[in-house]
Enzyme design. Sequence first.
Site, mmCIF file in Angstrom:
data_model
loop_
_atom_site.group_PDB
_atom_site.id
_atom_site.type_symbol
_atom_site.label_atom_id
_atom_site.label_comp_id
_atom_site.label_asym_id
_atom_site.label_seq_id
_atom_site.Cartn_x
_atom_site.Cartn_y
_atom_site.Cartn_z
ATOM 1 N N PHE A 1 25.643 13.239 -35.415
ATOM 2 C CA PHE A 1 26.761 13.318 -34.637
ATOM 3 C C PHE A 1 26.759 12.038 -33.579
ATOM 4 O O PHE A 1 25.833 11.911 -33.113
ATOM 5 C CB PHE A 1 26.937 14.615 -33.700
ATOM 6 C CG PHE A 1 27.903 15.677 -34.569
ATOM 7 C CD1 PHE A 1 27.287 15.965 -35.921
ATOM 8 C CD2 PHE A 1 29.060 15.924 -34.199
ATOM 9 C CE1 PHE A 1 27.883 17.105 -36.564
ATOM 10 C CE2 PHE A 1 29.751 16.912 -34.671
ATOM 11 C CZ PHE A 1 29.512 17.328 -35.905
ATOM 12 N N ASN B 1 23.352 16.684 -19.950
ATOM 13 C CA ASN B 1 24.920 16.137 -20.077
ATOM 14 C C ASN B 1 25.675 17.252 -20.369
ATOM 15 O O ASN B 1 25.115 18.508 -20.364
ATOM 16 C CB ASN B 1 24.728 15.244 -21.370
ATOM 17 C CG ASN B 1 24.392 15.909 -22.876
ATOM 18 O OD1 ASN B 1 24.611 16.901 -23.224
ATOM 19 N ND2 ASN B 1 23.101 15.354 -23.138
ATOM 20 N N ASP C 1 18.634 10.064 -24.220
ATOM 21 C CA ASP C 1 17.987 9.005 -24.997
ATOM 22 C C ASP C 1 16.890 8.604 -23.958
ATOM 23 O O ASP C 1 15.590 8.218 -24.723
ATOM 24 C CB ASP C 1 18.866 7.737 -24.883
ATOM 25 C CG ASP C 1 20.038 7.822 -26.162
ATOM 26 O OD1 ASP C 1 19.906 8.299 -27.027
ATOM 27 O OD2 ASP C 1 21.305 7.307 -25.701
#
Length: 406
Positions: free
Chosen positions: A331, A216, A285
């Site tokens: 976060f 990401n 994830d």
Amino acid sequence: MSERQDLAGRHIVLGLSGGVACYKAAELTRELVKAGATVQVVMTEAAEAFITPVTLQALSGRPVYTSQWDARPDNNMAHINLSREADAILIAPASADFIARLVQGRADELLSLLCLARPIERVPLLVAPAMNREMWAHPATQRNVAQLRADGATVLGPAAGDQACGEVGDGRMLEPAELRDELIAFFQPKLLAGRRLLITAGPTFEAIDPVRGITNHSSGKMGFAIARAAQEAGADVTLVAGPVHLPTPRHVRRIDVQSAQQMHDAVLPLAARHEVFVATAAVADWRPAQMNAHKIKKDGKKVAPAFELTENPDILAAVAALPQAPYCVGFAAESEHLLQHAREKLLRKKVPLIVGNLGPATFGRDDNTLVLVDADGHRELPTADKLSLARALVCELAERLKTSAK
Ligand SMILES: Cc1cc2nc3c(=O)[nH]c(=O)nc-3n(C[C@H](O)[C@H](O)[C@H](O)COP(=O)(O)O)c2cc1C
């Protein structure tokens, strides 16, 4: 980072003694001025053999002092005036000879005289040694440096590496930017003194085959800024970093990992030994259920490969569930409905604090906006550069640790 003017309002006496590293003192003067400090340069006679006062006057914007007999001050006591005006005295470079003089309390020239004459409780002395490795390793120098520390001075470095004489070893003066950052850190309030923080930062990389993977846009800048701010505040910091190309903040222990599983495996055994865990990393994830041993090739039939995904371990939830769990801060990097998602995360992960930010608005940037979400409500930390926000978060953490200890 100097745009933040972290040294605004600070008056620094920069003392140069005789060593080749005097050439770095010019750049150091610029760095300190750019960071907002006023800089008064004082040089020993030997320092003048390596670099001229002209250069340092031009860069500091102030006449340089080189002699205790300088008649410019009305009272003719430069050593008193200069030492009382200073917020700190930084000796860079500090020669072996100069360190020996400091230790003996000698005062036969202006720089050592003003160090001795300084109000010792109010004006800190920082010393950046610079010398040949044999001079540094010599028992006399080591004895002197130990005594200097015992007398309350802060010794910065030295670093190891190539030396001007052609030898390699300990004794290089720290680089100007490093000395600037040491000085900035020195002035930060020690709100987390003695605390142990474990911080994750950056993205993870989930391999599909040996050359490709899922990752990401997290740059790691926010987590690295938190590591730096915590260290500046006196904490002992371990940083577990995904694949990023950021320099390690000074005095921070860094462990590099690639995948979420590796981050989990690095964090879990360490977590219980820390008082605070800040999960800044943008952890994937899911990961591909299988990693192909070889690069997946186009088969010529124009059929795209399909991947099965499997869930990664939830690092934050796992740490929060430990019997000796540290104070956990998560976060949430979201693309919409930030408050709602942050609050859901707070409940799902069972942690006392979630820091929300909008991922697409901040990934890779130097600034950010944070929202702190806890059981009582939420509070925004308005847009600022990431280090300033990290320092605000450190203040917040220090307060929360005080309360949670009661
Ligand atoms: C070319 C040259 C390079 C030197 N480099 C260093 C050095 O890097 N560190 C050091 O401690 N002394 C170094 N010295 C020796 C110091 O300049 C010498 O000890 C001097 O007396 C220091 O004076 P001061 O402490 O009053 O500035 C060097 C000497 C020469 C001639």
